[in-house]
Design an enzyme around this catalytic site. Structure first.
Site, PDB file in Angstrom:
ATOM      1  N   CYS A  35       0.869  -1.177   0.000  1.00  0.00           N
ATOM      2  CA  CYS A  35       0.000   0.000   0.000  1.00  0.00           C
ATOM      3  C   CYS A  35       0.905   1.226   0.000  1.00  0.00           C
ATOM      4  O   CYS A  35       1.554   1.527   1.003  1.00  0.00           O
ATOM      5  CB  CYS A  35      -0.913  -0.013   1.228  1.00  0.00           C
ATOM      6  SG  CYS A  35      -1.985   1.430   1.364  1.00  0.00           S
TER       7      CYS A  35
ATOM      8  N   GLU B  57      -3.620   0.863  -6.299  1.00  0.00           N
ATOM      9  CA  GLU B  57      -2.680  -0.175  -6.666  1.00  0.00           C
ATOM     10  C   GLU B  57      -2.558  -0.195  -8.174  1.00  0.00           C
ATOM     11  O   GLU B  57      -3.493   0.201  -8.886  1.00  0.00           O
ATOM     12  CB  GLU B  57      -3.155  -1.542  -6.137  1.00  0.00           C
ATOM     13  CG  GLU B  57      -2.096  -2.624  -6.166  1.00  0.00           C
ATOM     14  CD  GLU B  57      -0.826  -2.199  -5.464  1.00  0.00           C
ATOM     15  OE1 GLU B  57       0.120  -1.748  -6.174  1.00  0.00           O
ATOM     16  OE2 GLU B  57      -0.750  -2.300  -4.234  1.00  0.00           O
TER      17      GLU B  57
END
Length: 334
Positions: free
Chosen positions: A2, A133
């Site tokens: 992340c 992402e």
């Protein structure tokens, strides 16, 4: 992993969105304890920025800077993304390795930087609207926005955050990720920092990336993760596992630049339309090139610009009259 999030609610809305039931049955909202002024809403928050964090209020009750009652089970603190170890002694915290933004669940109990705060109960919950992402296909990287399923369309809360004013709507289900926090004394102040714990990706998410944040899906999970006094670390880490609980959609590559903070970062795009647009652009460029090459001027420029064969410089005949006269003199004397 992340490495980029969106957190667009203003501080008051974050507090309202994090209401919870206390042990005595009351519904309360956590209050801000520190660094509220360092947090700013953004659709594109990168490491080193300050993000909203929930932690057990007992971590701060002994501090003189805080006004927490015994009833404050949870509190909000804006913390710097990227854990700074308590023993850090450098001159610039911004030079701390970017590897500290995420903590792998399979090694966090082995590495001193994470094991030490975990043993002290310094578990926290990282808040965000969602995170980004990138799906890698060959040389191309397509960004996606990932979030909890929302009561209403997420687009309904979009608002410009360029000036630090996020949406005030509280009908938003914030993403709750398990984290570890640390307090480091640096430049005559306590610096609070955190890292996001990551796990192997759930099967539903693995097509996008092989890792994902450790998600706390309900208030019971959040309460157990924060309650370091009654829930042992060994039991708490059982909450850290892959989960199928997320939604996502593709977004513009505008988000790739961390200096871009506008709504375009998380707005859904039509990938087929984007591909057709890109194919059309490439076809147009190819057509223009072929048209240019077919023109007489282009051929002339091409032929005149071709390199010509190098020519040799003519040899210059050099005389050696002095040597000839010396040879003749020697023969005559002999």
């Amino acid at each position: 992993m992340c490495g980029r999030t969106a957190c667009t609610l203003n501080p008051d809305a974050i507090s309202r969105s994090c209401k919870y039931n206390t042990k005595d049955g009351r519904q309360v909202k956590p209050t801000w304890s520190k660094n509220q002024d360092k947090y700013y809403p953004s659709y594109n928050k990168a490491p080193q920025s300050y993000c909203p964090i929930i932690l057990n209020g007992k971590h701060l009750q002994d501090g003189e800077d805080f006004n927490l009652s015994v009833a404050d089970e949870r509190t909000l603190v804006a913390m710097r993304w990227g854990l700074i170890p308590s023993w850090f002694s450098g001159d610039d915290v911004d030079k701390v390795s970017y590897n500290m933004n995420n903590a792998r669940s399979d090694t966090m109990l082995e590495k001193r930087s994470y094991k030490t705060p975990l043993r002290k109960g310094q578990r926290c919950v990282v808040l965000a609207d969602g995170f980004y992402e990138w799906k890698t296909t060959g040389k191309d990287k397509q960004p996606y926005y990932i979030y909890f399923p929302q009561p209403e369309k997420q687009s309904s809360i979009i608002k410009d955050c360029e000036n630090g004013d996020g949406p005030s709507e509280e009908n938003v289900r914030l993403l709750t990720m398990a984290g570890i926090f640390e307090k480091t004394f640096h430049n005559n102040e306590d610096v609070y920092s955190f890292t996001v714990i990551t796990v192997e990706a759930d099967e539903s998410f693995a097509w996008l990336h092989h890792r994902m944040p450790a998600i706390l899906t309900g208030d019971n999970d959040i309460a157990s993760w924060l309650d370091y006094e009654h829930v042992s670390l060994e039991k708490a880490v059982q909450l850290i596992k892959p989960k199928n609980c997320l939604q996502w959609h593709p977004v513009s590559k505008y988000v790739n630049n961390s200096r871009n903070h506008g709504t375009q970062c998380c707005e859904e795009i039509d990938l087929d339309a984007e591909r057709k647009k890109a194919d059309g652009k490439h076809a147009s460029e190819a057509k223009s090139l072929m048209k240019w090459l077919s023109t007489p001027n282009a051929k002339t420029q091409h032929s005149t610009s071709s390199p010509s064969k190098p020519t040799r410089s003519p040899c210059v005949k050099r005389t050696c009259g002095g040597l000839d006269r010396w040879v003749k003199k020697v023969k005559k004397d002999n």
